[in-house]
Write a protein that holds these residues in place. Structure first.
Motif, PDB file in Angstrom:
ATOM      1  N   ALA A 101     -50.420   8.099  11.504  1.00 32.08           N
ATOM      2  CA  ALA A 101     -50.113   9.527  11.340  1.00 32.08           C
ATOM      3  C   ALA A 101     -48.758   9.870  11.967  1.00 32.08           C
ATOM      4  O   ALA A 101     -47.931  10.559  11.360  1.00 32.08           O
ATOM      5  CB  ALA A 101     -51.220  10.367  11.972  1.00 32.08           C
ATOM      6  N   TYR A 102     -48.528   9.362  13.185  1.00 30.05           N
ATOM      7  CA  TYR A 102     -47.307   9.735  13.930  1.00 30.05           C
ATOM      8  C   TYR A 102     -46.080   8.970  13.419  1.00 30.05           C
ATOM      9  O   TYR A 102     -45.071   9.574  13.027  1.00 30.05           O
ATOM     10  CB  TYR A 102     -47.534   9.463  15.418  1.00 30.05           C
ATOM     11  CG  TYR A 102     -46.318   9.675  16.298  1.00 30.05           C
ATOM     12  CD1 TYR A 102     -45.737  10.931  16.440  1.00 30.05           C
ATOM     13  CD2 TYR A 102     -45.760   8.607  17.011  1.00 30.05           C
ATOM     14  CE1 TYR A 102     -44.617  11.112  17.263  1.00 30.05           C
ATOM     15  CE2 TYR A 102     -44.653   8.784  17.830  1.00 30.05           C
ATOM     16  CZ  TYR A 102     -44.082  10.044  17.949  1.00 30.05           C
ATOM     17  OH  TYR A 102     -42.980  10.227  18.751  1.00 30.05           O
ATOM     18  N   ASN A 103     -46.173   7.619  13.399  1.00 30.15           N
ATOM     19  CA  ASN A 103     -44.992   6.845  13.018  1.00 30.15           C
ATOM     20  C   ASN A 103     -44.728   6.885  11.517  1.00 30.15           C
ATOM     21  O   ASN A 103     -43.613   7.154  11.080  1.00 30.15           O
ATOM     22  CB  ASN A 103     -45.137   5.377  13.448  1.00 30.15           C
ATOM     23  CG  ASN A 103     -44.967   5.211  14.952  1.00 30.15           C
ATOM     24  OD1 ASN A 103     -44.158   5.904  15.564  1.00 30.15           O
ATOM     25  ND2 ASN A 103     -45.745   4.316  15.549  1.00 30.15           N
ATOM     26  N   SER A 104     -45.796   6.616  10.729  1.00 29.73           N
ATOM     27  CA  SER A 104     -45.545   6.423   9.292  1.00 29.73           C
ATOM     28  C   SER A 104     -45.416   7.742   8.541  1.00 29.73           C
ATOM     29  O   SER A 104     -44.524   7.897   7.718  1.00 29.73           O
ATOM     30  CB  SER A 104     -46.659   5.584   8.666  1.00 29.73           C
ATOM     31  OG  SER A 104     -46.753   4.366   9.362  1.00 29.73           O
ATOM     32  N   VAL A 105     -46.317   8.684   8.814  1.00 27.74           N
ATOM     33  CA  VAL A 105     -46.242   9.935   8.044  1.00 27.74           C
ATOM     34  C   VAL A 105     -45.304  10.929   8.729  1.00 27.74           C
ATOM     35  O   VAL A 105     -44.289  11.340   8.158  1.00 27.74           O
ATOM     36  CB  VAL A 105     -47.646  10.547   7.817  1.00 27.74           C
ATOM     37  CG1 VAL A 105     -47.524  11.887   7.097  1.00 27.74           C
ATOM     38  CG2 VAL A 105     -48.500   9.590   6.997  1.00 27.74           C
ATOM     39  N   ALA A 106     -45.627  11.315   9.979  1.00 26.67           N
ATOM     40  CA  ALA A 106     -44.835  12.387  10.610  1.00 26.67           C
ATOM     41  C   ALA A 106     -43.367  11.971  10.771  1.00 26.67           C
ATOM     42  O   ALA A 106     -42.471  12.652  10.266  1.00 26.67           O
ATOM     43  CB  ALA A 106     -45.452  12.762  11.954  1.00 26.67           C
ATOM     44  N   ASN A 107     -43.127  10.856  11.437  1.00 26.49           N
ATOM     45  CA  ASN A 107     -41.740  10.514  11.781  1.00 26.49           C
ATOM     46  C   ASN A 107     -40.975   9.792  10.681  1.00 26.49           C
ATOM     47  O   ASN A 107     -39.766   9.980  10.541  1.00 26.49           O
ATOM     48  CB  ASN A 107     -41.697   9.673  13.063  1.00 26.49           C
ATOM     49  CG  ASN A 107     -42.053  10.510  14.282  1.00 26.49           C
ATOM     50  OD1 ASN A 107     -42.000  11.742  14.228  1.00 26.49           O
ATOM     51  ND2 ASN A 107     -42.433   9.859  15.364  1.00 26.49           N
ATOM     52  N   ALA A 135     -54.164   9.093   4.470  1.00 23.24           N
ATOM     53  CA  ALA A 135     -55.579   9.288   4.857  1.00 23.24           C
ATOM     54  C   ALA A 135     -55.667   9.379   6.383  1.00 23.24           C
ATOM     55  O   ALA A 135     -56.427  10.192   6.934  1.00 23.24           O
ATOM     56  CB  ALA A 135     -56.431   8.139   4.322  1.00 23.24           C
ATOM     57  N   ALA A 136     -54.869   8.569   7.089  1.00 23.70           N
ATOM     58  CA  ALA A 136     -54.872   8.612   8.561  1.00 23.70           C
ATOM     59  C   ALA A 136     -54.306   9.952   9.049  1.00 23.70           C
ATOM     60  O   ALA A 136     -54.807  10.534  10.026  1.00 23.70           O
ATOM     61  CB  ALA A 136     -54.049   7.450   9.123  1.00 23.70           C
ATOM     62  N   TYR A 137     -53.267  10.428   8.386  1.00 24.80           N
ATOM     63  CA  TYR A 137     -52.674  11.724   8.775  1.00 24.80           C
ATOM     64  C   TYR A 137     -53.718  12.842   8.634  1.00 24.80           C
ATOM     65  O   TYR A 137     -53.839  13.707   9.496  1.00 24.80           O
ATOM     66  CB  TYR A 137     -51.461  11.999   7.891  1.00 24.80           C
ATOM     67  CG  TYR A 137     -50.737  13.304   8.170  1.00 24.80           C
ATOM     68  CD1 TYR A 137     -49.850  13.420   9.239  1.00 24.80           C
ATOM     69  CD2 TYR A 137     -50.944  14.430   7.355  1.00 24.80           C
ATOM     70  CE1 TYR A 137     -49.177  14.613   9.484  1.00 24.80           C
ATOM     71  CE2 TYR A 137     -50.266  15.624   7.595  1.00 24.80           C
ATOM     72  CZ  TYR A 137     -49.387  15.711   8.664  1.00 24.80           C
ATOM     73  OH  TYR A 137     -48.726  16.893   8.909  1.00 24.80           O
ATOM     74  N   GLN A 162     -48.247  23.651  16.286  1.00 28.02           N
ATOM     75  CA  GLN A 162     -46.830  23.279  16.300  1.00 28.02           C
ATOM     76  C   GLN A 162     -46.503  22.119  15.367  1.00 28.02           C
ATOM     77  O   GLN A 162     -47.114  21.059  15.443  1.00 28.02           O
ATOM     78  CB  GLN A 162     -46.411  22.856  17.727  1.00 28.02           C
ATOM     79  CG  GLN A 162     -46.772  23.837  18.815  1.00 28.02           C
ATOM     80  CD  GLN A 162     -46.125  25.204  18.607  1.00 28.02           C
ATOM     81  OE1 GLN A 162     -44.930  25.302  18.392  1.00 28.02           O
ATOM     82  NE2 GLN A 162     -46.939  26.262  18.646  1.00 28.02           N
ATOM     83  N   ASP A 163     -45.531  22.351  14.520  1.00 31.01           N
ATOM     84  CA  ASP A 163     -44.749  21.290  13.875  1.00 31.01           C
ATOM     85  C   ASP A 163     -45.430  20.490  12.758  1.00 31.01           C
ATOM     86  O   ASP A 163     -46.617  20.625  12.478  1.00 31.01           O
ATOM     87  CB  ASP A 163     -44.199  20.336  14.945  1.00 31.01           C
ATOM     88  CG  ASP A 163     -42.672  20.394  14.972  1.00 31.01           C
ATOM     89  OD1 ASP A 163     -42.084  20.890  14.002  1.00 31.01           O
ATOM     90  OD2 ASP A 163     -42.081  19.946  15.960  1.00 31.01           O
ATOM     91  N   TYR A 164     -44.598  19.616  12.197  1.00 29.39           N
ATOM     92  CA  TYR A 164     -44.928  18.841  10.991  1.00 29.39           C
ATOM     93  C   TYR A 164     -46.048  17.830  11.215  1.00 29.39           C
ATOM     94  O   TYR A 164     -46.651  17.368  10.263  1.00 29.39           O
ATOM     95  CB  TYR A 164     -43.662  18.108  10.497  1.00 29.39           C
ATOM     96  CG  TYR A 164     -43.012  17.259  11.569  1.00 29.39           C
ATOM     97  CD1 TYR A 164     -42.230  17.834  12.571  1.00 29.39           C
ATOM     98  CD2 TYR A 164     -43.212  15.888  11.622  1.00 29.39           C
ATOM     99  CE1 TYR A 164     -41.664  17.077  13.576  1.00 29.39           C
ATOM    100  CE2 TYR A 164     -42.642  15.119  12.625  1.00 29.39           C
ATOM    101  CZ  TYR A 164     -41.871  15.726  13.597  1.00 29.39           C
ATOM    102  OH  TYR A 164     -41.316  14.973  14.608  1.00 29.39           O
ATOM    103  N   HIS A 165     -46.315  17.483  12.462  1.00 31.33           N
ATOM    104  CA  HIS A 165     -47.422  16.556  12.712  1.00 31.33           C
ATOM    105  C   HIS A 165     -48.755  17.189  12.293  1.00 31.33           C
ATOM    106  O   HIS A 165     -49.673  16.480  11.916  1.00 31.33           O
ATOM    107  CB  HIS A 165     -47.531  16.209  14.204  1.00 31.33           C
ATOM    108  CG  HIS A 165     -46.243  15.868  14.869  1.00 31.33           C
ATOM    109  ND1 HIS A 165     -45.428  16.826  15.434  1.00 31.33           N
ATOM    110  CD2 HIS A 165     -45.636  14.678  15.053  1.00 31.33           C
ATOM    111  CE1 HIS A 165     -44.349  16.231  15.949  1.00 31.33           C
ATOM    112  NE2 HIS A 165     -44.458  14.930  15.728  1.00 31.33           N
ATOM    113  N   LEU A 166     -48.815  18.513  12.409  1.00 31.95           N
ATOM    114  CA  LEU A 166     -50.097  19.211  12.270  1.00 31.95           C
ATOM    115  C   LEU A 166     -50.085  20.224  11.117  1.00 31.95           C
ATOM    116  O   LEU A 166     -50.714  21.270  11.190  1.00 31.95           O
ATOM    117  CB  LEU A 166     -50.444  19.923  13.591  1.00 31.95           C
ATOM    118  CG  LEU A 166     -50.551  19.003  14.816  1.00 31.95           C
ATOM    119  CD1 LEU A 166     -50.775  19.805  16.093  1.00 31.95           C
ATOM    120  CD2 LEU A 166     -51.692  17.995  14.628  1.00 31.95           C
ATOM    121  N   ALA A 167     -49.419  19.857  10.021  1.00 31.78           N
ATOM    122  CA  ALA A 167     -49.254  20.818   8.920  1.00 31.78           C
ATOM    123  C   ALA A 167     -50.577  21.161   8.234  1.00 31.78           C
ATOM    124  O   ALA A 167     -50.704  22.237   7.643  1.00 31.78           O
ATOM    125  CB  ALA A 167     -48.265  20.263   7.896  1.00 31.78           C
TER     126      ALA A 167
END
Ligand code: G6P
Length: 491
Positions: A101-107, A135-137, A162-167
């Protein structure tokens, strides 16, 4: 938007729950293997702490390292306490899910889309691997939505996501807790529809609908809010009321607002005069022997455009031999997101170009450039104070607080070289030396203009920049979002 500020009125803000990927504390082990907490900086942390006595605060964040995980596992539900000011819940999301979720999708995906960073002949390429990451995101966003639903049950509770991690969280939480007051805030730019459409269609729709699921979506600048509205209209076919900045989609309305986060000038000035900063001021002054200073302070982040900034400094030295021996470039580029190969390569590239500049122009008594890749906040503040020219040339940036902070603490009245693609350009551009961040020659010329600007003009511009940068301190920024939430009908 409601013009009355909950903060200015001094009223109690009630229960406020903040959700963000990176929390206000992180953990590491000391020499005896004991876990020690380190408090983070940044606008969000200071904004939250400044309203802590006015609100019943809970901050939900993710465990981002093994040490965070160990700390989160020690207490039920990952509950921690930040100096008694706020309650924190650090979510122990499975490491594999978090990494995807963090490395592949968000960042690697959402950050690249919002900052227009792709090399499009080869990237992006969405295949089966991305489907698994997506799916992980979703799973990671679900973990936050469930934790929020559990922790924020009352109808008066206000939730700031907050932010794109949690859209996806606003829509998920609205389904779990109908009537909850939910705002989402983007600290990044937003991409125009033609670029946002690089994402697979269902993903693009899910992200937009995820954010619209709350009552309010906040941005740092008009440009980003307008781009979001354009995406809602073009991609979702939503009804967009531009004048009211309101989106109607599938029977639900969401307001869109601009909240340009600024600096708490008094506390930053105070911090910049503490003894650790004074020691760095002295050391840097000795190391640079009274030369003029061109300064930059960034995360080693692709969007910050450090490589073109160094190319511009090289061009400055090549075209102005009279500056040799009389100027030094301080480049403080602290590490960031080093799990991603692009970031490791970028950092190496920055180091290589810096070495080339030193090899090309350096002499036994003149170091034309000093590069540091270690994070040291006190040293950065010292560099801000001493800068004759501060360079902020991102290819695209949500706001960029360095551009706002430096003029506030400056001892010398610094000139600001500022990219027109930074969100802060809307507020600061008038008093800055504006640059197209892709134009290296223009950036070199702007550096020169800053170095040769008459002192009185530099002082005048610096004062105006400082005032603009202090216009919306973090506490007011938070209050303006809470005000926007009270002004709208709950989700
Ligand atoms: C940007 C994002 C933040 C993020 C920060 C540092 O400012 O908007 O959400 O926390 O970068 O990035 P990191 O990946 O280290 O949290």
């Amino acid at each position: 938007m409601n013009q009355r500020s909950a903060l200015a009125d001094g009223q109690d803000m009630g229960r406020v729950v903040v959700a963000s990927n990176r929390g206000p504390v992180s953990f590491s082990q000391d020499s005896r293997g004991e876990l020690v907490a380190r408090r983070g900086g940044g606008g969000l942390v200071s904004g939250l702490m400044s309203v802590a006595d006015r609100a019943d605060l809970l901050w939900i964040c993710a465990a981002m390292s093994e040490d965070d995980r160990a700390a989160a596992q020690r207490t039920p539900g990952g509950r921690l306490d930040l100096d008694g000011t706020a309650e924190i819940r650090m979510l122990d999301i499975p490491a594999g899910v978090f990494a995807a979720a963090y490395n592949s999708v968000a960042n690697s995906t959402l950050w690249f889309v919002s900052h227009l960073l792709y090399n499009t002949p080869v990237q992006p390429a969405f295949g089966p691997e991305f489907a698994a990451d997506w799916a992980a995101y979703r799973e990671y966003n679900t973990a936050f939505a469930l934790a929020l639903a559990e922790s924020a049950p009352g109808p008066g509770t206000q939730v700031l996501v907050q932010d794109y991690h949690l859209a996806l969280v606003p829509a998920m939480l609205a389904r779990l807790r109908p009537g909850a007051r939910i705002a989402h805030f983007s600290h990044t730019p937003w991409a125009p529809p033609d670029y946002f459409r690089l994402l697979p269609d269902p993903v693009a729709r899910e992200l937009l609908e995820g954010m619209l699921g709350g009552s309010h979506a906040g941005f740092l600048a008009d440009r980003w809010a307008d781009a979001f509205l354009d995406c809602c209209e073009t991609i979702l076919g939503a009804a967009v009321d531009r004048a009211a900045r309101r989106v109607h989609h599938r029977g639900h309305a969401c307001s869109v607002g601009v909240h340009p986060l600024g600096v708490d000038a008094a506390s930053l000035r105070h911090r910049s005069r503490e003894t650790d900063v004074e020691a760095h001021v002295q050391a840097l002054t000795e190391a640079t022997r009274g030369r003029q200073l061109v300064v930059r302070v960034d995360r080693t982040e692709l969007s910050k455009n450090i490589v073109r900034g160094l190319a511009a400094y090289r061009e400055l030295l090549a075209t102005h031999p009279e500056l040799h021996g009389r100027v030094t470039h301080l480049v403080f580029a602290y590490p960031s997101r080093h799990d991603l190969p692009e970031y490791r390569d970028y950092t190496r590239n920055v180091q290589r170009i810096a070495q080339q500049i030193t090899a090309e122009f350096g002499t036994p008594d003149w170091e034309p450039l000093i590069l540091e890749v270690k994070d040291d906040y006190a040293r950065s503040l010292a560099a801000y104070r001493l800068a004759d020219v501060i360079v902020v040339n991102p290819v695209r940036d949500g706001m960029n607080l360095v551009a706002k902070e430096t003029p506030i603490v400056s001892d010398r009245g610094c000139a600001l070289v500022l990219s027109r693609e930074a969100g802060s350009f809307a507020e600061l551009g008038e008093h800055a030396l504006a640059v197209n961040p892709f134009d290296v020659t223009a950036t070199a010329r702007a550096m020169y203009a800053g170095l040769t600007m008459p002192r009185a003009e530099r002082d005048r511009r610096c004062a105006a920049l400082g005032a603009a940068g202090a216009a919306m301190p973090p506490a007011r920024w938070m209050a303006s979002q809470l005000d926007a939430l009270t002004a709208v009908t709950p989700a």
